[in-house]
Structures are given as C-alpha cells and as structure tokens.
Write a protein that holds these residues in place. Structure first.
Motif, PDB file in Angstrom:
ATOM      1  N   THR A 128       0.852  -1.184   0.000  1.00 34.28           N
ATOM      2  CA  THR A 128       0.000   0.000   0.000  1.00 34.28           C
ATOM      3  C   THR A 128       0.889   1.236   0.000  1.00 34.28           C
ATOM      4  O   THR A 128       1.976   1.227   0.581  1.00 34.28           O
ATOM      5  CB  THR A 128      -0.913   0.042   1.247  1.00 34.28           C
ATOM      6  OG1 THR A 128      -0.101  -0.179   2.391  1.00 34.28           O
ATOM      7  CG2 THR A 128      -1.988  -1.017   1.182  1.00 34.28           C
ATOM      8  N   ARG A 130       1.222   5.525   0.562  1.00 33.98           N
ATOM      9  CA  ARG A 130       0.601   6.721   1.148  1.00 33.98           C
ATOM     10  C   ARG A 130       1.501   7.908   0.870  1.00 33.98           C
ATOM     11  O   ARG A 130       2.692   7.755   0.602  1.00 33.98           O
ATOM     12  CB  ARG A 130       0.372   6.542   2.629  1.00 33.98           C
ATOM     13  CG  ARG A 130       1.641   6.429   3.425  1.00 33.98           C
ATOM     14  CD  ARG A 130       1.334   6.417   4.903  1.00 33.98           C
ATOM     15  NE  ARG A 130       1.634   5.113   5.460  1.00 33.98           N
ATOM     16  CZ  ARG A 130       1.509   4.812   6.744  1.00 33.98           C
ATOM     17  NH1 ARG A 130       1.060   5.689   7.573  1.00 33.98           N
ATOM     18  NH2 ARG A 130       1.822   3.619   7.184  1.00 33.98           N
ATOM     19  N   LYS A 225       0.171   1.261 -10.456  1.00 35.31           N
ATOM     20  CA  LYS A 225      -0.722   0.328  -9.750  1.00 35.31           C
ATOM     21  C   LYS A 225      -0.324  -1.118 -10.064  1.00 35.31           C
ATOM     22  O   LYS A 225      -0.184  -1.957  -9.165  1.00 35.31           O
ATOM     23  CB  LYS A 225      -2.176   0.578 -10.168  1.00 35.31           C
ATOM     24  CG  LYS A 225      -3.169  -0.360  -9.511  1.00 35.31           C
ATOM     25  CD  LYS A 225      -3.299  -0.051  -8.035  1.00 35.31           C
ATOM     26  CE  LYS A 225      -3.923  -1.173  -7.257  1.00 35.31           C
ATOM     27  NZ  LYS A 225      -4.109  -0.820  -5.846  1.00 35.31           N
ATOM     28  N   ILE A 306      -6.708  -7.706  -8.211  1.00 37.15           N
ATOM     29  CA  ILE A 306      -6.245  -6.703  -7.240  1.00 37.15           C
ATOM     30  C   ILE A 306      -6.112  -5.340  -7.922  1.00 37.15           C
ATOM     31  O   ILE A 306      -6.468  -4.307  -7.362  1.00 37.15           O
ATOM     32  CB  ILE A 306      -4.892  -7.109  -6.607  1.00 37.15           C
ATOM     33  CG1 ILE A 306      -4.993  -8.469  -5.920  1.00 37.15           C
ATOM     34  CG2 ILE A 306      -4.430  -6.062  -5.598  1.00 37.15           C
ATOM     35  CD1 ILE A 306      -3.645  -9.012  -5.432  1.00 37.15           C
ATOM     36  N   ALA A 309      -9.466  -3.752  -8.316  1.00 42.71           N
ATOM     37  CA  ALA A 309     -10.253  -3.611  -7.079  1.00 42.71           C
ATOM     38  C   ALA A 309     -10.098  -2.222  -6.463  1.00 42.71           C
ATOM     39  O   ALA A 309     -11.060  -1.642  -5.967  1.00 42.71           O
ATOM     40  CB  ALA A 309      -9.844  -4.681  -6.076  1.00 42.71           C
ATOM     41  N   SER A 310      -8.868  -1.678  -6.487  1.00 48.28           N
ATOM     42  CA  SER A 310      -8.681  -0.332  -5.911  1.00 48.28           C
ATOM     43  C   SER A 310      -7.772   0.450  -6.848  1.00 48.28           C
ATOM     44  O   SER A 310      -6.599   0.676  -6.561  1.00 48.28           O
ATOM     45  CB  SER A 310      -8.068  -0.422  -4.518  1.00 48.28           C
ATOM     46  OG  SER A 310      -6.859  -1.151  -4.570  1.00 48.28           O
ATOM     47  N   PRO A 311      -8.333   0.836  -8.019  1.00 49.02           N
ATOM     48  CA  PRO A 311      -7.491   1.464  -9.049  1.00 49.02           C
ATOM     49  C   PRO A 311      -7.034   2.864  -8.671  1.00 49.02           C
ATOM     50  O   PRO A 311      -7.679   3.543  -7.879  1.00 49.02           O
ATOM     51  CB  PRO A 311      -8.435   1.528 -10.256  1.00 49.02           C
ATOM     52  CG  PRO A 311      -9.809   1.543  -9.668  1.00 49.02           C
ATOM     53  CD  PRO A 311      -9.746   0.759  -8.400  1.00 49.02           C
ATOM     54  N   TYR A 312      -5.866   3.276  -9.226  1.00 47.35           N
ATOM     55  CA  TYR A 312      -5.475   4.679  -9.170  1.00 47.35           C
ATOM     56  C   TYR A 312      -6.223   5.389 -10.315  1.00 47.35           C
ATOM     57  O   TYR A 312      -6.594   4.743 -11.297  1.00 47.35           O
ATOM     58  CB  TYR A 312      -3.965   4.819  -9.387  1.00 47.35           C
ATOM     59  CG  TYR A 312      -3.070   4.142  -8.359  1.00 47.35           C
ATOM     60  CD1 TYR A 312      -3.560   3.686  -7.139  1.00 47.35           C
ATOM     61  CD2 TYR A 312      -1.713   3.976  -8.622  1.00 47.35           C
ATOM     62  CE1 TYR A 312      -2.719   3.081  -6.215  1.00 47.35           C
ATOM     63  CE2 TYR A 312      -0.862   3.368  -7.696  1.00 47.35           C
ATOM     64  CZ  TYR A 312      -1.376   2.916  -6.496  1.00 47.35           C
ATOM     65  OH  TYR A 312      -0.545   2.314  -5.584  1.00 47.35           O
ATOM     66  N   ARG A 320     -11.481  -4.952 -16.645  1.00 43.73           N
ATOM     67  CA  ARG A 320     -10.772  -6.145 -16.180  1.00 43.73           C
ATOM     68  C   ARG A 320     -10.266  -7.021 -17.333  1.00 43.73           C
ATOM     69  O   ARG A 320      -9.120  -7.491 -17.316  1.00 43.73           O
ATOM     70  CB  ARG A 320     -11.633  -6.976 -15.247  1.00 43.73           C
ATOM     71  CG  ARG A 320     -10.763  -8.076 -14.603  1.00 43.73           C
ATOM     72  CD  ARG A 320     -11.474  -8.994 -13.715  1.00 43.73           C
ATOM     73  NE  ARG A 320     -10.583  -9.990 -13.130  1.00 43.73           N
ATOM     74  CZ  ARG A 320      -9.926 -10.945 -13.783  1.00 43.73           C
ATOM     75  NH1 ARG A 320      -9.982 -11.004 -15.111  1.00 43.73           N
ATOM     76  NH2 ARG A 320      -9.177 -11.832 -13.151  1.00 43.73           N
TER      77      ARG A 320
END
Ligand code: NAD
Length: 339
Positions: A128, A130, A225, A306, A309-312, A320
């Motif tokens: 992850t 940040r 990503k 993955i 699921a939480s794309p930039y 997909r």
C-alpha cells in the motif's frame, strides 16, 4: 513545484555528506543501506560519525521497519541517512514517518524515491502507498560517482523505472505545465543517456532527478498500480517489473491520452510512444517478460483482480478483461498492443 527539497548535485558531492547531515542537526545518524552495499554503508557511517545499518530490503516490509525503529530508539539516533536505491530510501522514509527524524537521502540508482512524499509498504502480501509531507527527505545528495558500481543490467531497468514516473506524470489527472516540461526532459535525458553506459551517468542522474520530482508532484496511474501489485503480492523485483510493464501500460492509455503520447514519442525520438519504449527496452537488453523475472502464470488472474479492485485514477477506465490481456502480453513478452 518547485520541489521543497534541498538538493546538492555533482561529482564528488558525497564528501559533503557530513556537512549536510550537520546542517540538519544530526550528530548520531543511522546510515541505511541494503546488505549488498554494506561496505559503502560502513565507509559512509565512519565518515559522518553515524551508525551503519545495512538491513534494508525491497518493498519496505513493515516488520523490517519495526526492527529498524527499535534500533533507532535504543541507540539515541537523531537523524536518518539513506544510501542506495529505492529500498534504502524506503526504509529511511518509513522510519522518518514513525519517528519524525530528518532525512538525508543519497541515491545510487535512478528510482527517484528521494524526491517524493510517497511511501510504499508491504504487509501480509499487499503493498500500500501513502503520501505525507513527513515522508519526503529534507536533503538529497546526487553524486554521479556513486553510480560507478551500478551493474549495467540494473542501470537499464532502474532508468526505465524513472522513465515510468515521467510517462505517468504526463497523463496524470493533476498534472500541470511545469510537470509536463520536466517529465518530457526527464524521458529525453534518460533515453539519450542509458545507452551510453558509464559515459551517460551524469545525464541519466539528471533525468532521474526530474523523473523523481514529477512522481513527487503528480498522481500515479495504471502503470504504477500494476507494478505495486506485482511487486507487493508476487515479490517481483521493482525496477525489472517497471521495465516490463511500461510499454504495455502506455499502450493501454494511448488512445485516452494523445497529448502525453506525442510528448513521450518526441522525447524518445520515436513514431509511437509504447513501441518507442519497447524498442528502448530491447536496445538496453532489459527483460521483456514477467515470466523471466519470476511471475507465476497462475498469479495473473489474481493480479488483474487486485489491480481493478482499488485502481489509481487513470486516463482510460480500468476494464478487467483488457487488464488481463495486458498482463498476458507482459507475461509472454509480446510487443505492446497497438494503441
Ligand atoms: P534497490 O534499492 O532494491 O536496489 C537494488 C539492488 O541494487 C540493491 O541490492 C542495492 O543495494 C543495489 N544497488 C543500488 N545502487 C547501487 C550501486 N550504485 N552500486 C551497486 N549496487 C547498487 O532497487 P531500486 O529499484 O532502486 O528501488 C526499489 C524500491 O524503491 C522498491 O521497494 C520501490 O517500491 C521503491 N521506490 C519507491 C519510490 C517512492 O517514491 N516511494 C519510488 C521509486 C522506487
């Protein structure tokens, strides 16, 4: 823009490390490197009166950071000096985030992490990222002499990693004209310098500085990503993964970001951005397939899951099926699909 980091650039500037550490008030810094650069780490620690800590590893695992933070607290450390590629810089940033100590980063690859406020950390098989102002190093020393020990194969992939930062900055949702200028010149400088080997180290480091600076100023997209998924979940080597994925991610976005593509192509001296990147990789003998850098074929479905699921944010929406095809092309080392 401009980036709020003090930068010292030039041949032999490593000799200013002690003065730069003292300028930040450091009297007993931890000097971080990976085991592969332990000797250089010991030398630097001796030169600046610091404590050598050659235990950084790739993808900044949280357990490695926690051990390092305990070392910092137990030894009265009052500053962080990181020497090496993105793995060393990453551990330095992770410690800084938890201790609020200042950082002097001395990069020896083209990864560019030293210019950003981004920290990627790996825990439980997931990476992850940040952003936080406390993550950005206060001072950076760029000394091309430190690249003399960089193996050719890693110089190539690390340079392509830097180019990837600039490619994504050119189509970033929050880009701006100065970022665009810097990104294009970063690609131009690296594409010109990397084939020259050692003779190109100065220009390549200049390019890496630009590319790191734009990564620190604009959002990441699909390419980063995918690389974070492949690195964090399948522990693929970072720079090599960037080198393989970049032409494919560029092709995926080509139709949605024509202005960026024109600049990338111009910087490469190519007709087409994605093919130009593919040709550059080939000319540098960089790996072309995920297969050859350790990706298990049965992991491609999971990687696609993955990634979507939480794309930039990305110029072209993440579909997909198309992402799965992209990963298949990258796995087999095919040329990028026509934009
Ligand atoms: P790395 O730091 O792991 O370096 C790879 C190997 O090369 C290491 O063993 C290192 O010691 C060695 N090495 C580096 N420079 C050398 C030199 N001049 N001479 C001899 N050996 C040298 O790899 P990297 O690609 O530089 O960094 C990858 C890591 O950095 C990843 O974890 C990635 O997520 C992170 N990264 C973060 C950012 C950010 O902004 N947060 C940006 C880029 C990369």
């Amino acid at each position: 823009m401009p980036v709020p980091t003090r930068v010292v650039f030039g041949h032999g500037r490593i000799t200013q490390a002690r003065a730069e550490a003292e300028r930040l008030g450091m009297t007993r810094p931890i000097v971080i490197a990976t085991a592969q650069q332990a000797d250089a780490c010991e030398d630097l620690a001796r030169a600046i009166g610091g404590l050598a800590y050659p235990h950084a590893v790739m993808h900044t695992p949280v357990d490695v950071t926690e051990t390092a933070v305990a070392f910092v607290r137990d030894n009265g450390v009052d500053g962080i000096v990181s020497l090496g590629g993105g793995s060393s810089t990453g551990l330095g940033k992770a410690i800084a985030l938890r201790t609020d100590l200042d950082q002097l980063a001395i990069p020896t690859s083209y990864a560019g992490s030293e210019m950003t406020d981004i920290l990627g950390e790996t825990e439980g098989g997931l990476k992850t990222t940040r952003r936080d102002p406390a993550i950005r190093p206060e001072t950076v020393i760029y000394d091309p002499d430190l690249l003399a020990t960089l193996p050719d194969a890693f110089a190539a992939t690390s340079g392509l990693n830097a180019i990837a930062h600039a490619v994504e900055a050119l189509y970033a949702a929050d880009g701006n004209p100065i970022v665009t200028l810097m990104a294009e010149d970063g690609i131009r400088a690296l594409a010109a310098a990397l084939p020259k080997g050692r003779a190109g180290h100065d220009e390549a480091l200049y390019g890496a500085w630009l590319c790191g600076a734009v990564l620190g100023s604009a959002a990441m997209a699909l390419h980063h990503k995918l690389c974070h998924v492949l690195g964090g979940t399948f522990n693929l080597p970072h720079a090599e993964t960037h080198a393989v994925v970049l032409p494919h991610a560029t092709a995926y976005n080509a139709a949605a970001a024509p202005g960026a593509m024109a600049r990338i192509a111009r910087a490469l001296g190519a007709d087409d951005a994605a093919m130009g990147l593919h040709v550059l990789s080939k000319s540098l003998s960089a790996p072309l397939s995920l297969k050859e850098i350790g990706m298990p074929e049965d992991g491609l479905e999971r990687a696609a899951d993955i990634a979507v699921a939480s794309p930039y944010p990305n110029p072209r929406p993440l579909e997909r099926a198309a992402i799965r095809r992209l990963l298949d092309d990258a796995f087999h080392g095919r040329p990028p699909a026509a934009g």
